[in-house]
Design a protein around this motif. Structure first.
Motif, PDB file in Angstrom:
ATOM      1  N   ILE A   5       0.821  -1.160   0.053  1.00  0.00           N
ATOM      2  CA  ILE A   5      -0.063  -0.049  -0.031  1.00  0.00           C
ATOM      3  C   ILE A   5       0.729   1.485  -0.056  1.00  0.00           C
ATOM      4  O   ILE A   5       1.868   1.437   0.755  1.00  0.00           O
ATOM      5  CB  ILE A   5      -0.845   0.037   1.323  1.00  0.00           C
ATOM      6  CG1 ILE A   5      -1.684  -1.100   1.062  1.00  0.00           C
ATOM      7  CG2 ILE A   5      -1.599   1.295   1.423  1.00  0.00           C
ATOM      8  CD1 ILE A   5      -2.655  -1.321   2.480  1.00  0.00           C
ATOM      9  N   GLY A   6       0.551   2.275  -0.902  1.00  0.00           N
ATOM     10  CA  GLY A   6       1.321   3.634  -0.710  1.00  0.00           C
ATOM     11  C   GLY A   6       0.209   4.621  -0.582  1.00  0.00           C
ATOM     12  O   GLY A   6      -0.925   4.715  -0.930  1.00  0.00           O
ATOM     13  N   ILE A   7       0.477   5.445   0.509  1.00  0.00           N
ATOM     14  CA  ILE A   7      -0.335   6.568   1.008  1.00  0.00           C
ATOM     15  C   ILE A   7       0.337   7.874   0.516  1.00  0.00           C
ATOM     16  O   ILE A   7       1.618   8.103   1.060  1.00  0.00           O
ATOM     17  CB  ILE A   7      -0.790   6.334   2.452  1.00  0.00           C
ATOM     18  CG1 ILE A   7      -1.416   5.306   2.846  1.00  0.00           C
ATOM     19  CG2 ILE A   7      -1.476   7.544   2.842  1.00  0.00           C
ATOM     20  CD1 ILE A   7      -1.752   5.013   4.136  1.00  0.00           C
ATOM     21  N   ASP A   8      -0.265   8.760  -0.118  1.00  0.00           N
ATOM     22  CA  ASP A   8       0.327  10.139  -0.404  1.00  0.00           C
ATOM     23  C   ASP A   8      -0.294  11.116   0.191  1.00  0.00           C
ATOM     24  O   ASP A   8      -1.560  11.638  -0.216  1.00  0.00           O
ATOM     25  CB  ASP A   8       0.336  10.273  -2.013  1.00  0.00           C
ATOM     26  CG  ASP A   8       0.973  11.565  -2.581  1.00  0.00           C
ATOM     27  OD1 ASP A   8       1.421  12.461  -1.555  1.00  0.00           O
ATOM     28  OD2 ASP A   8       0.979  11.612  -3.601  1.00  0.00           O
ATOM     29  N   VAL A   9       0.161  11.770   1.197  1.00  0.00           N
ATOM     30  CA  VAL A   9      -0.702  12.706   1.841  1.00  0.00           C
ATOM     31  C   VAL A   9      -0.380  13.895   1.303  1.00  0.00           C
ATOM     32  O   VAL A   9       0.718  14.558   1.821  1.00  0.00           O
ATOM     33  CB  VAL A   9      -0.264  12.567   3.619  1.00  0.00           C
ATOM     34  CG1 VAL A   9      -1.432  13.820   4.125  1.00  0.00           C
ATOM     35  CG2 VAL A   9      -0.763  11.332   3.825  1.00  0.00           C
ATOM     36  N   GLY A  10      -0.888  14.647   0.515  1.00  0.00           N
ATOM     37  CA  GLY A  10      -0.663  15.949  -0.070  1.00  0.00           C
ATOM     38  C   GLY A  10      -1.353  17.059   0.493  1.00  0.00           C
ATOM     39  O   GLY A  10      -2.014  17.006   1.421  1.00  0.00           O
ATOM     40  N   SER A  11      -0.877  18.220  -0.123  1.00  0.00           N
ATOM     41  CA  SER A  11      -1.748  19.649   0.640  1.00  0.00           C
ATOM     42  C   SER A  11      -3.024  19.718   0.051  1.00  0.00           C
ATOM     43  O   SER A  11      -3.765  20.310   0.980  1.00  0.00           O
ATOM     44  CB  SER A  11      -0.795  20.696   0.081  1.00  0.00           C
ATOM     45  OG  SER A  11      -0.869  20.980  -1.191  1.00  0.00           O
ATOM     46  N   THR A  12      -3.498  19.121  -1.168  1.00  0.00           N
ATOM     47  CA  THR A  12      -4.650  19.534  -1.400  1.00  0.00           C
ATOM     48  C   THR A  12      -5.424  18.208  -1.487  1.00  0.00           C
ATOM     49  O   THR A  12      -6.634  18.278  -0.940  1.00  0.00           O
ATOM     50  CB  THR A  12      -4.473  20.060  -3.129  1.00  0.00           C
ATOM     51  OG1 THR A  12      -3.595  20.998  -3.148  1.00  0.00           O
ATOM     52  CG2 THR A  12      -6.037  20.036  -3.395  1.00  0.00           C
ATOM     53  N   THR A  13      -4.929  17.038  -1.783  1.00  0.00           N
ATOM     54  CA  THR A  13      -5.433  15.844  -1.378  1.00  0.00           C
ATOM     55  C   THR A  13      -4.774  14.403  -1.011  1.00  0.00           C
ATOM     56  O   THR A  13      -3.576  14.840  -0.882  1.00  0.00           O
ATOM     57  CB  THR A  13      -5.901  15.303  -3.007  1.00  0.00           C
ATOM     58  OG1 THR A  13      -4.590  15.219  -4.055  1.00  0.00           O
ATOM     59  CG2 THR A  13      -7.140  16.008  -3.841  1.00  0.00           C
TER      60      THR A  13
END
Lengths: 258, 373
Positions: A5-13
């Motif tokens: 699993i990869g999780i990308d916690v961005g600033s917008t989404t």
């Protein structure tokens, strides 16, 4: 069957991606970014459990500006490495990757084996990022997802001289007050953003082909103008907005295989 | 954590013993000459935590934060304990700073500009000797002292010993030799010295009396263990502020194995040759490690960085630049390209020394270390 699993916690989404044993993109989910990152990540993982059952033993790799708040992560890796990994796996070649995100934009030169050769980031100023368009879309009362087509519909464009998002907004207000139509203003705004991106591309040196990722590439005017300014055709992966999370999942898969 | 007194404590103690204190702006100046007049040089690299609005009234927004902060520090009483101010002509901004002090701000302390030549010719040495003569006369006036040749030479010898000790610290930490490239044996006793603490020790050279610095260096060498661990990198730039950047590099898996920082590695002066003290001091500065502010060519900087990378095994270079630092920024595009051609990757991060370390900077450094690993 999800193997990493990869999780990308961005600033917008915030995005989550699951990959199978071959590293194929098999599942994804996206939400607007929640300031309570830990809660959002827990919600995401609950969705994976609902879909795939237990996630016990499945490696989780976190990326994005909020990566350090993903306490469940087996590893935390920067967006630069993850985007490169994801795009290389999907497209199968190196080149120059431009990722335009909500809070920053990056130009990453990817080598023939998928390695990051060089990179640069615009991370101090909203100009040159998705936020630049988002701000002005609100001011012009144009839906964000329609901005690109509206801009492309204009036969002419006006020059936006301000390089600062806040000053650009003031400049737009002044133009509207002088009777300039929304379409050429929008076209000029896109041009302004693209010129900043192209300056970054030139600073690292363009190694063809040119590839795009990030949420902003859904905007057709950005794609077209980058092609116009660089003279290079741009290539998009299948899930441009998920490349960070996808790359993170691929790194997780490798971790799982030891 | 290594115990090092604070700058203002050092100033107070030195003055209680009858000496004077000089506030010295970056980068190169004749330390031994000042000490021969019983003046302690205490360097002003900003400092980081000041209200910059005071200096901002006199300066354009595109002047670097070192100058902004220094002027603000002076205007808010930060230099009140000092007896004189020395402003080397390091760059246009610092030269402007000297002019602003002399013509407009007019602090109560006398201000001595020191002009630095941009070259390594014999004429440059002579020029700098004349600058030191002029400084000597100025210091004579404010102290009433006239140190003799042998007194200055004695001070030079102690400063040279301290610089040699500084080099030894780098060599033990990085397991290399500046001259031969061979690794030195390393100490393995006591607590491990962190990168942060190592640079606290190195930077103590900015304000500790030289005798105390030598004692500190000896203590650190004998009481701490030096562990080379992580991806070796060279840090280049002006000053590692905020110093949290050193922790950030370490936490991201990096190891600063050597540096080309103006406040540190660019002042690892070699021993002088001349028996004439002013000339010896001038030679030491002029023939020191390459520095853009002394007019060294990009090629010289490239060769120096390449050599450092070879002897230390560094895998890349972090250019940690102060925003609006013109001399540094002019060099970077070509220097980075030359390094790239030589197979040495580099990254540039820009900071404002008054700001906390931004998350984006940490991401950039971490990404670079991921690339190198």
């Amino acid at each position: 069957m999800i193997k990493a699993i990869g999780i990308d916690v961005g600033s917008t989404t915030a995005k989550i991606v699951g990959v199978n044993e071959s590293g194929e993109f098999v599942w994804s989910y996206i939400e607007p970014a929640d300031p309570r990152v830990e809660d959002q990540v827990e919600r995401f993982l609950e969705k994976v459990r609902e879909m795939a059952g237990s996630i016990e033993g499945i490696p989780i790799v976190a990326t994005g500006y909020g990566r350090n708040l993903v306490h469940q992560a087996t590893k935390k890796v920067t967006e630069i490495t993850c985007h490169a990994r994801g795009v290389f796996k999907q497209l199968g070649h190196g080149g120059t990757l431009v990722d335009i995100g909500g809070q920053d934009s990056k130009v990453i030169v990817i080598g023939p084996h998928g390695e990051v050769v060089d990179f640069t980031m615009n991370d101090k100023c909203a100009a040159g990022t998705g936020r630049f368009l988002e701000n002005t879309a609100g001011r012009l009362r144009v839906k964000l997802e329609e901005m690109g087509n509206v801009a492309l519909s204009a036969p002419e464009e006006v020059k936006i001289s301000s390089t600062c998002t806040v000053f650009a907004e003031s400049e737009i207000i002044s133009m509207i007050a002088h009777g300039v139509r929304v379409e050429p203003i929008l076209k000029g705004l896109h041009r302004s953003l693209v010129k900043r991106i192209v300056a970054m591309i030139r600073s690292v040196g363009l190694v063809p082909p040119l590839m795009l990722s990030g949420g902003v590439v859904k905007n057709p005017a950005i794609r077209k103008m980058i092609e116009e300014e660089t003279g290079e055709k741009v290539i998009l992966p299948d899930h441009p907005q998920f490349m960070g999370a996808y790359g993170a999942a691929l790194i997780g898969l490798k971790l799982g295989k030891g | 954590m290594v115990k090092i007194p604070k700058r203002h404590e050092v100033c107070r103690k030195f003055k209680e013993q009858g000496g004077k204190v000089a506030a010295v702006l970056p980068i190169h100046y004749p330390r031994a000459l000042l000490r021969a007049f019983d003046i302690l040089p205490v360097e002003v690299w900003g400092p980081p935590q000041v209200d910059v609005s005071y200096g901002g009234a006199h300066l354009q927004p595109y002047v670097c934060s070192i100058v902004h902060n220094a002027l603000s520090f002076l205007k808010t009483g930060g230099l009140d304990e000092t007896d004189l101010i020395i402003v080397p002509h390091t760059c246009d901004s610092l030269q402007g700073f000297g002019s602003i002090l002399l013509d407009f701000v007019k602090p109560r302390q006398p201000v001595f500009p020191v002009y630095l030549p941009r070259g390594k010719r014999q004429e440059d040495v002579e020029f700098l000797v004349n600058e030191f003569k002029s400084l000597y006369r100025g210091l004579e006036k404010i102290t009433g002292k006239s140190p003799k040749t042998d007194e200055i030479l004695k001070r030079i010898e102690i400063e040279e010993k301290a610089d040699a000790k500084l080099k030894e610290l780098y060599e033990i930490r990085g397991e290399f030799s500046f001259e031969s490239g061979k690794a030195k044996s390393r100490s393995s006793k006591g607590d491990a010295l962190s990168t942060y603490d190592f640079y606290r020790v190195v930077r103590a050279r900015e304000f500790l009396p030289v005798e105390e610095f030598i004692e500190l260096a000896d203590e650190v060498i004998s009481e701490y263990s030096f562990v080379r661990e992580g991806v070796p990198v060279i840090l280049s730039g002006i000053v590692p502020e905020p110093m949290e950047v050193l922790n950030a590099i370490e936490e991201a898996g990096g190891f600063v194995v050597a540096d080309d920082l103006a406040c540190c590695g660019r002042r690892l002066y070699g021993g002088g040759k001349s028996s004439e003290p002013l000339k010896r001091m001038a030679e030491r500065i002029i023939f020191g490690p390459p520095d853009v502010t002394r007019g060294n060519l990009i090629e010289e900087r490239f060769e120096h960085l390449k050599y450092l990378a070879e002897v230390t095994g560094a895998r890349g270079i972090i250019f940690y630049t102060v925003k609006f630092c013109e001399p540094e920024l002019f060099d970077l595009p070509d220097l980075k390209n030359m390094l790239k051609s030589a197979g040495i990757p580099s990254v540039q991060v820009e900071i404002d020394i008054g700001d906390p370390l931004p998350h984006q900077t940490i991401t950039r450094l971490t990404a670079f270390l991921e690339v190198l690993a």
